[in-house]
Design an enzyme around this catalytic site. Structure first.
Site, PDB file in Angstrom:
ATOM      1  N   TRP A 117      12.420 -33.160  -6.289  1.00 16.15           N
ATOM      2  CA  TRP A 117      13.603 -34.025  -6.230  1.00 16.15           C
ATOM      3  C   TRP A 117      13.286 -35.466  -6.582  1.00 16.15           C
ATOM      4  O   TRP A 117      14.059 -36.132  -7.284  1.00 16.15           O
ATOM      5  CB  TRP A 117      14.277 -33.908  -4.860  1.00 16.15           C
ATOM      6  CG  TRP A 117      14.923 -32.578  -4.679  1.00 16.15           C
ATOM      7  CD1 TRP A 117      14.578 -31.592  -3.800  1.00 16.15           C
ATOM      8  CD2 TRP A 117      16.008 -32.044  -5.454  1.00 16.15           C
ATOM      9  NE1 TRP A 117      15.372 -30.493  -3.968  1.00 16.15           N
ATOM     10  CE2 TRP A 117      16.269 -30.736  -4.976  1.00 16.15           C
ATOM     11  CE3 TRP A 117      16.787 -32.532  -6.501  1.00 16.15           C
ATOM     12  CZ2 TRP A 117      17.266 -29.927  -5.503  1.00 16.15           C
ATOM     13  CZ3 TRP A 117      17.789 -31.730  -7.029  1.00 16.15           C
ATOM     14  CH2 TRP A 117      18.025 -30.444  -6.528  1.00 16.15           C
ATOM     15  N   ASP A 208      15.705 -40.908   0.084  1.00 16.29           N
ATOM     16  CA  ASP A 208      16.524 -39.695   0.063  1.00 16.29           C
ATOM     17  C   ASP A 208      16.161 -38.882   1.298  1.00 16.29           C
ATOM     18  O   ASP A 208      15.044 -38.383   1.424  1.00 16.29           O
ATOM     19  CB  ASP A 208      16.223 -38.903  -1.217  1.00 16.29           C
ATOM     20  CG  ASP A 208      17.046 -37.625  -1.341  1.00 16.29           C
ATOM     21  OD1 ASP A 208      17.621 -37.173  -0.332  1.00 16.29           O
ATOM     22  OD2 ASP A 208      17.101 -37.068  -2.450  1.00 16.29           O
ATOM     23  N   LYS A 233      22.600 -29.721   4.727  1.00 17.48           N
ATOM     24  CA  LYS A 233      21.350 -29.187   5.266  1.00 17.48           C
ATOM     25  C   LYS A 233      21.424 -29.098   6.787  1.00 17.48           C
ATOM     26  O   LYS A 233      21.407 -28.032   7.362  1.00 17.48           O
ATOM     27  CB  LYS A 233      20.174 -30.080   4.861  1.00 17.48           C
ATOM     28  CG  LYS A 233      20.124 -30.419   3.381  1.00 17.48           C
ATOM     29  CD  LYS A 233      19.818 -29.230   2.496  1.00 17.48           C
ATOM     30  CE  LYS A 233      19.644 -29.650   1.064  1.00 17.48           C
ATOM     31  NZ  LYS A 233      19.324 -28.519   0.176  1.00 17.48           N
TER      32      LYS A 233
END
Length: 412
Positions: A117, A208, A233
């Site tokens: 990511w 993040d 999540k």
């Protein structure tokens, strides 16, 4: 498996498991939200009832994470991928206002690359910054991996070298695909090196937190310029992105554009979100509602201290089982010790056809979502807040059984 709902244990990486009590309460809210006679998916986002719910949601985040008054909490859409673009555009605008004469070479974006990511985030920054800024890799974890090409570690602090006056410094706290996470122990060599950041000015630090948001406190939260997280999540369904933005990063992007900064679409502008109370356009009402219910439940369960301790125990016992399997030649860890994720534990099942056998056996016992990301394969166990310790114990019991059968077969 629940006898009344026919549910399985969902170890998937996202969209992921949600608490059953929240799902049941949301079911009622879909029919009649807080006695309005309308379902939450039908009610106006401008209604006083929804505004009150949104305000409470924000307060619960601020209180549980101890967000200081120097930072705004904003709600938007687009997930982490949308923020790959938004953080670049907003912080380049901020930098242009601070340093209007800076050249592309002097406008530097620092990226810490520790997994799939953060790699994607850096790639998007390079695409957007062409001709206006320089994207620099502070450190690439693949250099320090066992095979020289995998993301399996957090690099040593000595390898981090930040630019003197960057427009932003980006890192991904937890790499969902690769199972790598910065340690929250400040003494650990795998922690984020906050001590290497400049102490004499506000640093444009961006994190993040998509796959670890609300699983435990955020270290040095006040030192961050922007923290963002997709909700799908730990705290809600897909469709909601939560931002924690320091006030000095909420800038007039149109004024910056007049000085040469890249124009920022209004829907990506942090100032637009802040000025409108996150209601510039219709927000993800249902996702906000369900995430708000999760935060209410967390508050009732004593907040982050409770979840941090439970998540610590879940991760500890699962990694002990993986280590046991490694000693027996059945499993192989994919992440170097000390850099493992609390939320996404990854490992391989050794032997021809063994991975499929493991996954099939788990599914027969009511456990799904264990297959690793398509880009890296293997097994991935996601231990988000809604996964109970008892459910982890069930998985470990299955892993122990699988190990015994594998060793027995090998010996035969």
């Amino acid at each position: 498996m629940s006898s009344d709902h026919g549910r399985v244990i969902n170890f998937g990486a996202g969209p992921s498991a949600l608490p059953l009590s929240v799902l049941e309460e949301a079911q009622q809210g879909l029919l009649n939200f807080q006695g309005t006679g309308m379902g939450i998916a039908e009610i106006s986002h401008r209604s006083k009832e929804f505004q009150a719910f949104l305000d409470e949601f924000e307060r619960n985040i601020r209180t549980q994470l101890d967000v200081p008054p120097t930072h705004r909490i904003l709600f938007t859409q687009g997930g982490g991928t949308g923020q790959f673009s938004a953080v670049v555009l907003n912080l380049l605008a901020r930098h242009r206002l601070l340093r209007p004469q800076a050249t592309a070479e002097e406008t530097v974006l620092d990226y810490v690359v520790t997994g799939s990511w953060s790699k994607k985030a850096a790639e998007e920054a390079r695409r957007l910054a062409q001709g206006t800024a320089t994207v620099r890799t502070v450190v690439d974890a693949r250099v320090y991996s066992k095979d020289g090409k995998s993301f399996d570690n957090i690099p040593p602090h000595a390898e981090f070298a930040f630019s003197d006056e960057p427009a932003l410094i980006y890192y991904c706290e937890n790499e969902t695909v690769d199972g790598v996470e910065f340690s929250h122990d400040p003494q650990s060599p795998a922690s984020f090196p906050f001590h290497l950041l400049r102490q004499d000015k506000l640093v444009p630090l961006v994190a993040d937190y998509s796959s670890s948001f609300m699983c435990r406190p955020i270290p040095h939260l006040a030192d961050h310029a922007v923290i963002y997280a997709g909700a799908q999540k730990n705290i809600g369904p897909a469709g909601l992105t939560i931002l924690i933005v320091r006030e000095d990063c909420i800038v007039d992007v149109d004024a910056a554009a007049k000085l040469g900064a890249t124009p920022v679409p209004l829907i990506l502008s942090y100032k637009t979100l802040a000025d409108s109370g996150s209601l510039y356009n219709t927000p993800s009402v249902l996702a906000i509602y369900m995430a708000g219910l999760v935060l209410q439940r967390m508050k009732q369960n004593a907040g982050l201290a409770f979840y941090e301790e439970v998540n610590r125990r879940k991760a500890k016992k699962l990694y002990a089982a993986i280590h046991d399997g490694e000693q027996k030649g059945v499993f192989r860890r994919k992440v170097q010790q000390g850099s493992e994720s609390w939320m996404n534990a990854v490992f391989e099942v050794l032997g021809e056809g063994a991975e499929k056998k493991f996954l099939d056996g788990a599914e027969l016992q009511g456990m799904k979502g264990l297959k690793g990301h398509r880009s890296v394969g293997g097994i991935r166990v996601s231990l988000y807040n809604a996964i109970t310790e008892q459910e982890v114990d069930k998985l470990i019991a299955y892993m122990t059984q699988f190990m015994a059968e594998s060793v027995s077969k090998e010996a035969a």
